[in-house]
Each structure stands twice: as structure tokens, then as C-alpha cells.
Design a protein around this motif. Sequence first.
Motif, PDB file in Angstrom:
ATOM      1  N   SER A  14       1.329  -0.808   6.804  1.00  0.00           N
ATOM      2  CA  SER A  14       0.542  -1.879   6.193  1.00  0.00           C
ATOM      3  C   SER A  14       1.290  -3.207   6.117  1.00  0.00           C
ATOM      4  CB  SER A  14       0.125  -1.452   4.787  1.00  0.00           C
ATOM      5  OG  SER A  14       1.276  -1.331   3.967  1.00  0.00           O
TER       6      SER A  14
ATOM      7  N   ARG B 115      -3.550   8.158  -5.678  1.00  0.00           N
ATOM      8  CA  ARG B 115      -3.847   9.562  -5.349  1.00  0.00           C
ATOM      9  C   ARG B 115      -3.496  10.480  -6.511  1.00  0.00           C
ATOM     10  NH1 ARG B 115      -1.795   8.913   0.974  1.00  0.00           N
ATOM     11  NH2 ARG B 115      -3.436   7.382   1.361  1.00  0.00           N
TER      12      ARG B 115
ATOM     13  N   HIS C 175       5.482   4.415  12.552  1.00  0.00           N
ATOM     14  CA  HIS C 175       6.727   3.772  12.085  1.00  0.00           C
ATOM     15  C   HIS C 175       7.446   4.654  11.057  1.00  0.00           C
ATOM     16  CE1 HIS C 175       4.347   3.083   8.551  1.00  0.00           C
ATOM     17  NE2 HIS C 175       5.135   2.177   8.025  1.00  0.00           N
TER      18      HIS C 175
ATOM     19  N   ALA D 173      -0.650   3.518  -2.874  1.00  0.00           N
ATOM     20  CA  ALA D 173      -1.467   4.684  -2.502  1.00  0.00           C
ATOM     21  C   ALA D 173      -1.019   5.982  -3.197  1.00  0.00           C
ATOM     22  CB  ALA D 173      -1.491   4.851  -0.982  1.00  0.00           C
TER      23      ALA D 173
ATOM     24  N   GLY E  67      -5.328  -5.478  11.904  1.00  0.00           N
ATOM     25  CA  GLY E  67      -5.517  -5.412  10.462  1.00  0.00           C
ATOM     26  C   GLY E  67      -5.537  -3.993   9.947  1.00  0.00           C
TER      27      GLY E  67
ATOM     28  N   VAL F  94      -7.267  -0.071   9.218  1.00  0.00           N
ATOM     29  CA  VAL F  94      -8.208   1.037   9.429  1.00  0.00           C
ATOM     30  C   VAL F  94      -8.027   2.013   8.267  1.00  0.00           C
ATOM     31  CG1 VAL F  94      -8.094   0.892  11.963  1.00  0.00           C
ATOM     32  CG2 VAL F  94      -6.543   2.444  10.747  1.00  0.00           C
ATOM     33  N   ASP F  95      -8.990   2.883   8.058  1.00  0.00           N
ATOM     34  CA  ASP F  95      -8.836   3.882   7.008  1.00  0.00           C
ATOM     35  C   ASP F  95      -8.057   5.067   7.597  1.00  0.00           C
ATOM     36  OD1 ASP F  95      -8.982   5.472   4.802  1.00  0.00           O
ATOM     37  OD2 ASP F  95     -11.055   6.080   5.133  1.00  0.00           O
ATOM     38  N   GLN F  96      -6.740   4.999   7.458  1.00  0.00           N
ATOM     39  CA  GLN F  96      -5.853   5.946   8.148  1.00  0.00           C
ATOM     40  C   GLN F  96      -6.082   7.396   7.734  1.00  0.00           C
ATOM     41  OE1 GLN F  96      -1.800   4.810   9.212  1.00  0.00           O
ATOM     42  NE2 GLN F  96      -1.084   6.554   8.030  1.00  0.00           N
TER      43      GLN F  96
ATOM     44  N   SER G  62       2.579   7.706   5.689  1.00  0.00           N
ATOM     45  CA  SER G  62       2.052   8.073   7.004  1.00  0.00           C
ATOM     46  C   SER G  62       2.558   9.455   7.408  1.00  0.00           C
ATOM     47  CB  SER G  62       2.464   7.030   8.046  1.00  0.00           C
ATOM     48  OG  SER G  62       1.827   5.797   7.773  1.00  0.00           O
TER      49      SER G  62
ATOM     50  N   GLY H 279       6.654   5.262   7.867  1.00  0.00           N
ATOM     51  CA  GLY H 279       6.518   5.014   6.439  1.00  0.00           C
ATOM     52  C   GLY H 279       6.181   6.365   5.819  1.00  0.00           C
ATOM     53  N   TRP H 280       6.696   6.655   4.625  1.00  0.00           N
ATOM     54  CA  TRP H 280       6.598   8.025   4.140  1.00  0.00           C
ATOM     55  C   TRP H 280       5.164   8.496   3.918  1.00  0.00           C
ATOM     56  CZ3 TRP H 280       9.352  11.868   5.097  1.00  0.00           C
ATOM     57  CH2 TRP H 280       9.114  13.082   4.444  1.00  0.00           C
TER      58      TRP H 280
ATOM     59  N   MET I  53       0.825  -1.223   0.000  1.00  0.00           N
ATOM     60  CA  MET I  53       0.000   0.000   0.000  1.00  0.00           C
ATOM     61  C   MET I  53       0.855   1.266   0.000  1.00  0.00           C
ATOM     62  SD  MET I  53      -3.106  -0.347  -0.451  1.00  0.00           S
ATOM     63  CE  MET I  53      -3.731   1.244   0.080  1.00  0.00           C
TER      64      MET I  53
ATOM     65  N   SER J 100       0.222   3.127  14.823  1.00  0.00           N
ATOM     66  CA  SER J 100       0.234   2.218  13.674  1.00  0.00           C
ATOM     67  C   SER J 100       1.640   2.042  13.125  1.00  0.00           C
ATOM     68  CB  SER J 100      -0.675   2.744  12.564  1.00  0.00           C
ATOM     69  OG  SER J 100      -0.479   1.986  11.378  1.00  0.00           O
TER      70      SER J 100
HETATM   71  N1  UDP Z   1      -2.800   2.434   5.785  1.00  0.00           N
HETATM   72  C1  UDP Z   1      -4.137   2.467   6.127  1.00  0.00           C
HETATM   73  N2  UDP Z   1      -4.570   1.657   7.119  1.00  0.00           N
HETATM   74  C2  UDP Z   1      -3.752   0.823   7.809  1.00  0.00           C
HETATM   75  C3  UDP Z   1      -2.365   0.813   7.471  1.00  0.00           C
HETATM   76  C4  UDP Z   1      -1.925   1.632   6.455  1.00  0.00           C
HETATM   77  O1  UDP Z   1      -4.936   3.205   5.539  1.00  0.00           O
HETATM   78  O2  UDP Z   1      -4.220   0.120   8.706  1.00  0.00           O
HETATM   79  C5  UDP Z   1      -2.329   3.282   4.665  1.00  0.00           C
HETATM   80  C6  UDP Z   1      -1.637   4.525   5.168  1.00  0.00           C
HETATM   81  O3  UDP Z   1      -2.553   5.581   5.319  1.00  0.00           O
HETATM   82  C7  UDP Z   1      -0.617   4.781   4.076  1.00  0.00           C
HETATM   83  C8  UDP Z   1      -0.284   3.401   3.552  1.00  0.00           C
HETATM   84  O4  UDP Z   1      -1.376   2.573   3.903  1.00  0.00           O
HETATM   85  O5  UDP Z   1      -1.190   5.536   3.036  1.00  0.00           O
HETATM   86  C9  UDP Z   1       0.979   2.834   4.177  1.00  0.00           C
HETATM   87  O6  UDP Z   1       2.096   3.475   3.681  1.00  0.00           O
HETATM   88  P1  UDP Z   1       3.323   3.922   4.583  1.00  0.00           P
HETATM   89  O7  UDP Z   1       4.300   4.523   3.653  1.00  0.00           O
HETATM   90  O8  UDP Z   1       2.880   4.773   5.690  1.00  0.00           O
HETATM   91  O9  UDP Z   1       3.879   2.599   5.245  1.00  0.00           O
HETATM   92  P2  UDP Z   1       4.109   1.091   4.740  1.00  0.00           P
HETATM   93  O10 UDP Z   1       2.813   0.405   4.923  1.00  0.00           O
HETATM   94  O11 UDP Z   1       4.550   1.143   3.323  1.00  0.00           O
HETATM   95  O12 UDP Z   1       5.159   0.583   5.671  1.00  0.00           O
END
Ligand code: UDP
Length: 436
Positions: free
Chosen positions: A263, A27, A333, A23, A314, A316-318, A338, A335-336, A19, A260
Motif C-alpha cells: 500500500s 481484523r 514485496h 488492517a 492504486g 485493489v481489494d487484495q 500480504s 509486507g507481513w 494499511m 503487488s
Molecule cells: N492492500 C490491498 N490492496 C492494495 C494494496 C494493499 O488490499 O492495493 C492491503 C493488503 O491486503 C494488506 C495491506 O493492504 O492487508 C498492506 O499491508 P502489507 O503488510 O502487505 O504491506 P504494506 O502496505 O504495509 O507495505
Amino acid sequence: MAGQEHRRPHVAMLPSSGMGHLAPFTRLATLLAKDHGFTVTILVPTSLVSVPESRTLDALFSSGLDIHRLPYSLPPPLSDNIDPFFKQWGLISRSIDELKPILENLNGLSALITDISLAGAMLPLTNQLGIPNYIFFTSSALMLAFVAHFPSLSTDFANHPVDIPGLPPFPPASIPPALKDPNHAFTTLFQANSNALPKATGIILNTFRAFETDALSALAMQAHVPPIFPIGPLPPDPLGPSAPMDWLDGQPNGSVIYVSFGSRTTISKNQVDELGAGLEASGVRFLAVVKSKVVDEGAQGLSVVKGRGIVVDGWVDQGSVLGHQSVGGFVSHCGWNSVAEAALNGVPILAWPQFGDQMINAGVVEKSGLGVWPQGWCGERVVNREDVCKQIKGFMGDVCAREGAARVREEARKAVADGGDSHLGLVRAMEKWSHH
Ligand code: UDP
Ligand code: G50
């Protein structure tokens, strides 16, 4: 010209797995098709890794926008026992014989936009076909500065701070740990992607100048780096309401800390226990996403109420969670995506990077004032409950962090507004994508 039909500009996209890589593409596709009159074709493998990926794509292709799925099949897998998302990167990279005729047959294509994880495989192909290829670098500009510099590093780089002109040294602890192993599947791909980068027509970043001023200036000084287009933070695609939203609705403004690790990261049983105990002892309301599987198989996680908090296993809609008024802090964590979503919503981050590029991103969070990164908080050690409790209490009462995040939010909003830096970056990129 008389008699000539006006054609919508057409770009194709080749996203990668996970994701965090998908994502930013969906977008950008939405933005191009909805607001700027583009036709977008997205190349999608016939099998995807996780349910959130397929749900996201299904929603996009049924949105009624001028965005189309172009399927391709993957070769049979070679190695097992590696992270399923990395495995998929390798499979897509080995699909160029399948992708070549598909790209050749696309009508009126102005450009391809390719994920960074596929750069090494795709750039030689698109150069040969004469198709402009823009790399979407889905991490920070600071991480890109490291990637662009990587081919000139000596092999023992992991033992010394890495010096990049115009930037403070990168300490060994911030370097992606996998790269310290030359035989790691990720290292081979990373090398190929880094080496190929100068062949890109341009590089797109989900960041903004006010947030990463120094890294963007340092990149501009490197002659071999292609033109850079910072266009972020990109707005999340609106999804339907998900379960913990009702619970969030019932909490006071700014009172909840959202936790969080993204993903694709599970944390150890021991660390989950320490995190849970620390959260409960802090007395702070929390929404914690704790994944028990690396690959999400459902569209929505199961939630359990624990004292003043709620725990979801699992998904959520972050995007909605971070935009909710009751959320006042984010243990992330880094992730860019986030980080970019927190910046857009002005939610302060308590950084807890685990692996990969996350330590470098956590450095950006700290330096920009979007959040704080406690000493010793990283994936390589277990953070105990006392430290979790103390840091979370301090963080939720930290006026400086709140003000820093609010300032970053203002800068982010300015950057994407008409005439803002990221808006102009997008306009510059779209000009290139409007000719073929
Ligand atoms: N995300 C989400 N719900 C979750 C986990 C992740 O909507 O439970 C989305 C989050 O908003 C982001 C993407 O998935 O857009 C994860 O990308 P990120 O770069 O933060 O971290 P990665 O999952 O690649 O480690
Ligand atoms: C995983 C990892 C290390 C790591 C990254 C991971 C990233 C992601 C962005 O996702 O940095 C990126 C992907 C491919 C590439 C460059 C950057 O060639 O274990 O660094």
C-alpha cells in the motif's frame, strides 16, 4: 452474582498509520466484537494519511458491531520531506498528553492494544496509568526476534551477520536499510520502540506456530521478551466487490499471477518498464498493481488491459484477489499482511522485497515453503525484463511451490480452527482481556 449486570469485556486499540498497520487491528477488532462478545474502542486521529485507511475505518464503524471510534487530534507537524506514514507515527507518538485523559476516562477498560510503531511513546504512559498494554507487532516473529535483540547490538551491526541465539545469522543485506543510518527518522523511533518492548504486558503476532516455529522458539528463550500470543493468520474483513474481480472471473483456474508491492511502495519508472516487459514476454496472465503515488487518494485503482493482463494504478481489494480461484501466484514485496493473506489462501509467493522488514519476511516465505525468493531480487537494484520473464515462467510451472503453499494453507487453517494453536493463543489473550 445476583443483581450484577453482566458486562462485556472492553479493550481499546491504538493503531498506527498505513494499511499494513491498520488492517491487522480492524481484523482483530471484528473478531473480538463479532465472535467473542467484546466492546472495542478504537482511538483514531482526526486526520488520516490515505483514503484506504479512512474507508476501512468508516466501514468498520458502520458495521453495526460493538466497535466505536474515539477521535483525538494530532499536534502540528515538525519535519517535512519524510515519508508521510513515518511522519504520522511521529505525530501520534507526540499525542500522549492528548491521549492520557482519554485513556483515564475509558470505562471498565481491561487493556490497551498498541501498534509496535508507538510502543516507545505509549508504554511509559500506560505503565504509569496501570493499564495493561499489549503490543500488536504487525510484522513476522522473525522480525520481532531482530527487534527484541536490537538494543544489545553493537553500533557497527550493519557490517556483520547478526547472530541471535537459536536462529541462523541475519545477513547484512536482510537488515532494514534505514537502520544503517543513525540519523534516519525511522531509526530513532525504532530504537525507542525496541528499548520499550520489555515493558509490554504481552505481544500479539499475526503469525502461526507451524509457519514460524524457530523464531517463536527463539523468542521464548529470551527472558526479557514479554509473553507472546501468535493469533494468525487473521481473516481479512470482507469488502464489496472491486473492479478487477470481473476480469478475474473470466480467467482459467490458477492461471493468473498477481503482482503487488503493498500500500505504500512505488517502484522506479525504469523498474516498472522492466516488470511490464517481462510480464508480457512471459505469456502468463497477470493482474499487476503499480502505484504511481505513495499515498492512495482513491478507494479503487484505475485499470487498463495490457495484452493478457490488467494493470491497476492504486488500490485493489487484495483479500478478495488472493481468495479468487483464478489466481495461482503472487509476486509480493512481502509486507507481513500480504504474506499472512497468501498463507491463508495457499497462494505461492515469488518474493521481491523492497525495503524495511521485507527482506527478513522474504526469508520466512522461502524457509516455510510458501514461496521462492530469486537471487538478487530486492529493492536495491533493478531486475531486468529477461530475469522477470524467466522467473515468472518458472514459478508458474513450479509444482513444488504450489505444493508448499497448499501445505502452508492447511497448517494456517488448522492453526485458526477451534483448538488450533492460534485459536488457543487468542483464547489465552482474551482471558487476560476479560478482567479489569
Ligand atoms: N492492500 C490491498 N490492496 C492494495 C494494496 C494493499 O488490499 O492495493 C492491503 C493488503 O491486503 C494488506 C495491506 O493492504 O492487508 C498492506 O499491508 P502489507 O503488510 O502487505 O504491506 P504494506 O502496505 O504495509 O507495505
Ligand atoms: C519500514 C522500514 C523499516 C522497517 C519497518 C518499516 C518495519 C515495520 C514493523 O515499516 O519493520 C516495525 C515497525 C516499528 C518498529 C519495529 C517494527 O519499531 O523502513 O523495519
